[in-house]
Design a protein around this motif. Structure first.
Motif, PDB file in Angstrom:
ATOM      1  N   VAL A 283       0.807  -1.156   0.104  1.00  0.00           N
ATOM      2  CA  VAL A 283       0.073   0.214  -0.006  1.00  0.00           C
ATOM      3  C   VAL A 283       0.966   1.141  -0.286  1.00  0.00           C
ATOM      4  O   VAL A 283       0.652   2.096  -0.616  1.00  0.00           O
ATOM      5  N   ALA A 284       2.150   1.333   0.990  1.00  0.00           N
ATOM      6  CA  ALA A 284       2.749   2.310   0.773  1.00  0.00           C
ATOM      7  C   ALA A 284       3.282   2.579  -0.464  1.00  0.00           C
ATOM      8  O   ALA A 284       3.530   3.752  -0.982  1.00  0.00           O
ATOM      9  N   ARG A 285       3.976   1.818  -1.217  1.00  0.00           N
ATOM     10  CA  ARG A 285       4.339   1.673  -2.735  1.00  0.00           C
ATOM     11  C   ARG A 285       3.299   2.147  -3.403  1.00  0.00           C
ATOM     12  O   ARG A 285       3.792   3.097  -4.341  1.00  0.00           O
ATOM     13  N   ALA A 286       2.074   1.900  -3.397  1.00  0.00           N
ATOM     14  CA  ALA A 286       0.926   2.100  -4.150  1.00  0.00           C
ATOM     15  C   ALA A 286       0.821   3.684  -4.239  1.00  0.00           C
ATOM     16  O   ALA A 286       0.701   4.431  -4.929  1.00  0.00           O
ATOM     17  N   ILE A 287       0.610   4.246  -2.923  1.00  0.00           N
ATOM     18  CA  ILE A 287       0.323   5.428  -2.651  1.00  0.00           C
ATOM     19  C   ILE A 287       1.294   6.393  -3.143  1.00  0.00           C
ATOM     20  O   ILE A 287       1.054   7.478  -3.540  1.00  0.00           O
ATOM     21  N   ALA A 288       2.600   5.831  -2.891  1.00  0.00           N
ATOM     22  CA  ALA A 288       3.893   6.706  -3.240  1.00  0.00           C
ATOM     23  C   ALA A 288       3.788   7.154  -4.851  1.00  0.00           C
ATOM     24  O   ALA A 288       4.082   7.959  -5.291  1.00  0.00           O
ATOM     25  N   ARG A 289       3.419   6.002  -5.427  1.00  0.00           N
ATOM     26  CA  ARG A 289       3.394   6.080  -6.964  1.00  0.00           C
ATOM     27  C   ARG A 289       2.117   6.874  -7.536  1.00  0.00           C
ATOM     28  O   ARG A 289       2.447   7.757  -8.353  1.00  0.00           O
ATOM     29  N   LEU A 290       0.986   6.892  -6.908  1.00  0.00           N
ATOM     30  CA  LEU A 290      -0.073   7.475  -7.032  1.00  0.00           C
ATOM     31  C   LEU A 290      -0.002   9.080  -7.002  1.00  0.00           C
ATOM     32  O   LEU A 290      -0.586   9.840  -7.404  1.00  0.00           O
ATOM     33  N   SER A 291       0.996   9.400  -5.792  1.00  0.00           N
ATOM     34  CA  SER A 291       1.198  10.885  -5.450  1.00  0.00           C
ATOM     35  C   SER A 291       2.216  11.482  -6.258  1.00  0.00           C
ATOM     36  O   SER A 291       2.569  12.660  -6.014  1.00  0.00           O
TER      37      SER A 291
ATOM     38  N   THR B 145       5.135  -9.894  -6.631  1.00  0.00           N
ATOM     39  CA  THR B 145       5.548 -11.262  -6.808  1.00  0.00           C
ATOM     40  C   THR B 145       6.433 -11.594  -5.344  1.00  0.00           C
ATOM     41  O   THR B 145       7.310 -10.724  -4.891  1.00  0.00           O
ATOM     42  N   ILE B 146       6.353 -12.558  -4.586  1.00  0.00           N
ATOM     43  CA  ILE B 146       6.974 -12.986  -3.246  1.00  0.00           C
ATOM     44  C   ILE B 146       8.099 -13.728  -3.540  1.00  0.00           C
ATOM     45  O   ILE B 146       7.669 -15.051  -4.086  1.00  0.00           O
TER      46      ILE B 146
ATOM     47  N   ILE C 295       8.107  -5.800  -7.142  1.00  0.00           N
ATOM     48  CA  ILE C 295       7.085  -5.182  -7.602  1.00  0.00           C
ATOM     49  C   ILE C 295       7.462  -4.595  -8.883  1.00  0.00           C
ATOM     50  O   ILE C 295       8.379  -4.048  -9.293  1.00  0.00           O
ATOM     51  N   ARG C 296       6.552  -4.926  -9.946  1.00  0.00           N
ATOM     52  CA  ARG C 296       6.470  -4.452 -11.479  1.00  0.00           C
ATOM     53  C   ARG C 296       5.395  -3.572 -11.578  1.00  0.00           C
ATOM     54  O   ARG C 296       4.451  -4.058 -11.412  1.00  0.00           O
ATOM     55  N   TRP C 297       5.754  -2.277 -11.906  1.00  0.00           N
ATOM     56  CA  TRP C 297       4.728  -1.555 -12.576  1.00  0.00           C
ATOM     57  C   TRP C 297       3.965  -1.719 -13.561  1.00  0.00           C
ATOM     58  O   TRP C 297       4.548  -2.461 -14.618  1.00  0.00           O
TER      59      TRP C 297
ATOM     60  N   SER D  95      15.060  -1.560  -7.737  1.00  0.00           N
ATOM     61  CA  SER D  95      15.032  -1.167  -6.521  1.00  0.00           C
ATOM     62  C   SER D  95      14.160  -2.121  -5.661  1.00  0.00           C
ATOM     63  O   SER D  95      14.224  -2.253  -4.456  1.00  0.00           O
ATOM     64  N   ARG D  96      13.113  -2.883  -6.628  1.00  0.00           N
ATOM     65  CA  ARG D  96      12.135  -3.875  -5.774  1.00  0.00           C
ATOM     66  C   ARG D  96      11.552  -2.991  -4.679  1.00  0.00           C
ATOM     67  O   ARG D  96      10.702  -3.358  -3.860  1.00  0.00           O
TER      68      ARG D  96
END
Length: 543
Positions: free
Chosen positions: A382-390, A499-500, A527-529, A542-543
């Motif tokens: 979620v933190a990565r998603a919010i950073a991307r959206l912001s 992916t884990i 995480i792949r965007w 950076s994953r």
């Protein structure tokens, strides 16, 4: 062993009651049928040995009637030697079944009495002939009713008019007037054309806010954005929107008073998939033309919603709500999805203030590979998603470019023209203007063009869930907790693939002994965007 009638003893009568489809639930319900039949049995001096009730079963369509079969068995065995019913039409509407019943009654000396037609006299040729003529007349009446209904529906289908039935949600009782439209220019609430054009000022109507038509459109937008029927049902519930009142069947087979109910996902799906929402007429699942009423939504939007709901890969579940953000969404390094599970915390000393000896975890579906503490992984994703959206350039990265000039083709008009062309092939062949092969070839080619146009309409109307977010601002972080898990999951799906990978040896850097957190190592999460088309971008180092 067959029981014969002892002279002077009362007849043993079976009362047979049937309701094929008593929608009013009032006039001749099971209770009233039984009451008048019992009164007749008392008048005749007969003993009632059984009351058989058949609910919502037709005597004409050939389907098995269990209670009727029980009646025949009782007559054959001699358990009963008389039958009482409201009318001969309650017993049979098929002459073959009626003739067999009369033959059995004659052989077993069974007395037959009906409230409306009186007692059968099977002891004379004339009486038997009258009974058989009544059976033939009953079948003829059923067939004539069926023909009238079919003819009326065929006429309505050809004209694109309403074919009858209960009031459709979003429309008035006539089935053709939207409930309701509003002219944004002059404020008119009626007098609109089939194209939703105001008769007073020629402006295009909108669905009046808060109306049934408006709620149908909002539900489609919800499904197009995040694919969640439950979310649409929740919106309806919060707004106090219920189903159209219906007379539901009661335990005795009658229909109760009109009653509306809260929307369920299955009902919501049927509502949104109706072609009538887009002003289309369907016949046996195939769109056959335009309807004679204004659409509630543009055809493009309806097709986009239809594409979402009929997508074979769409997740369906009977549970009330999603519990795990990553279930079926995050992937193990082996390629399998992960599922929600639990895992121990490592002994009573690590239980902590919650008192629980377990914590939620994600595990590979094969149960052979990865396992991760769910809360820590979800927090990281979620933190990565919010950073991307912001990010300031989020809109440029995540939303499709605006259509170029000249791409605004009226696909709905094209589709209508192709449908008219299909009708023209049939008319030309009937008029001997073209050969059968020309008709078949032209129909096949035109159908392919129509299918392609309909697919383009669905794509054009569909929009990313990201389009509803304030991309490139800090507001996303504040809004995120208010999103339900379906919407959060739809955003994650639009943004990334998670992916884990296998855990590394040793404790991760910064781990504090005695903390309640598990051994979560973000370096094992890849995480792949995705771009605006949903395609994966190159691996993020950076994953």
């Amino acid at each position: 062993m067959t029981k014969r009638l002892v002279e002077g003893s009362p007849r043993r009568v079976v009362i047979y009651c049937r309701i094929s489809d008593d929608r009013e639930g009032k006039r001749w319900g099971v209770g009233r049928q039984e009451k008048v039949c019992r009164e007749r049995a008392e008048h005749n001096g007969w003993d009632v040995v059984e009351v058989l009730v058949e609910n919502d079963v037709s005597a004409f369509n050939g389907k098995l009637r269990p209670k009727y079969e029980q009646l025949l068995a009782m007559l054959r065995s001699g358990e009963a030697n008389a039958v009482l019913a409201l009318s001969n039409k309650r017993l049979q509407r098929d002459w073959r079944a009626a003739f067999a019943f009369l033959d059995l009654a004659e052989a077993q000396d069974v007395a037959i009495d009906t409230i409306k037609a009186g007692r059968y006299n099977l002891n004379t040729a004339e009486g038997r002939a009258q009974a058989r003529r009544a059976a033939i007349d009953a079948q003829e009446e059923s067939e004539e009713i069926g023909e009238r209904v079919r003819d009326a529906k065929a006429d309505n289908l050809a004209a694109g008019t309403y074919r009858g039935g209960p009031r459709p949600f979003g429309f008035e009782a006539d089935g053709e007037t939207p409930r309701s439209l509003l002219c944004p220019k002059c404020g008119a609430t009626e007098g609109f054309s089939v194209e939703r054009e105001c008769g007073s000022c020629s402006a295009q109507a909108i669905n009046a806010p808060g109306s049934e038509a408006w709620h149908v459109e909002q539900a489609m937008d919800t499904v197009i954005v995040n694919g969640s029927l439950r979310a649409a049902c929740r919106d309806f519930k919060e707004a106090g929107v219920r189903t159209v009142a219906r007379r539901f069947k009661q335990a005795d087979g009658t229909r109760g008073e009109p009653e509306s109910r809260e929307w369920q996902p299955t009902e919501m799906r049927r509502l949104l998939l109706r072609p009538r929402n887009a002003g289309l007429i369907d016949h046996h699942g195939e769109i056959v033309g335009r309807a004679a009423w204004p659409p509630l939504v543009p055809e493009e939007k309806w097709r986009a919603c239809k594409a979402v709901l009929e997508n074979p890969g769409r997740r369906t579940t009977t549970s009330n709500a999603r519990v795990w953000l990553g279930t079926g969404r995050y992937r193990c390094y082996c390629g399998e999805a992960v599922r929600g599970s639990t895992g121990g915390v490592g002994g009573r000393a690590k239980v902590g203030p919650t008192g629980k000896t377990w914590r939620p975890k994600y595990r590979c579906y094969t149960a052979k590979h990865v396992s991760r503490e769910a809360a820590s992984l979800d927090t990281y994703v979620v933190a990565r998603a919010i950073a991307r959206l912001s990010r300031p350039d989020a809109a440029e990265l995540l939303l499709p470019p605006s259509p170029a000039a000249g791409e605004g083709e009226d696909l709905a008009a094209t589709a209508n023209a192709l449908r008219a062309k299909l009708d023209g092939f049939a008319a030309d062949y009937a008029g001997d203007l073209i050969t059968r092969q020309q008709m078949l070839d032209g129909t096949a080619l035109t159908r392919k063009r129509l299918e392609k146009t309909e697919a383009q309409m669905a794509v054009r109307a569909s929009r990313s869930v990201l389009a509803s977010l304030p991309l490139g601002t800090s507001e996303v972080e504040g809004l995120w907790p208010g999103f339900d898990l379906d919407k959060q999951g739809a955003i994650i799906d639009a943004l990334m693939a998670v992916t884990i990978h296998p855990a590394r040896r040793g404790r991760p850097a910064g781990f504090q002994p005695g903390s309640q957190a598990g051994y979560f190592d973000e370096r094992t999460i890849e995480i792949r965007w995705k771009d605006h088309q949903g395609k994966l971008l190159p691996v993020d180092d950076s994953r």
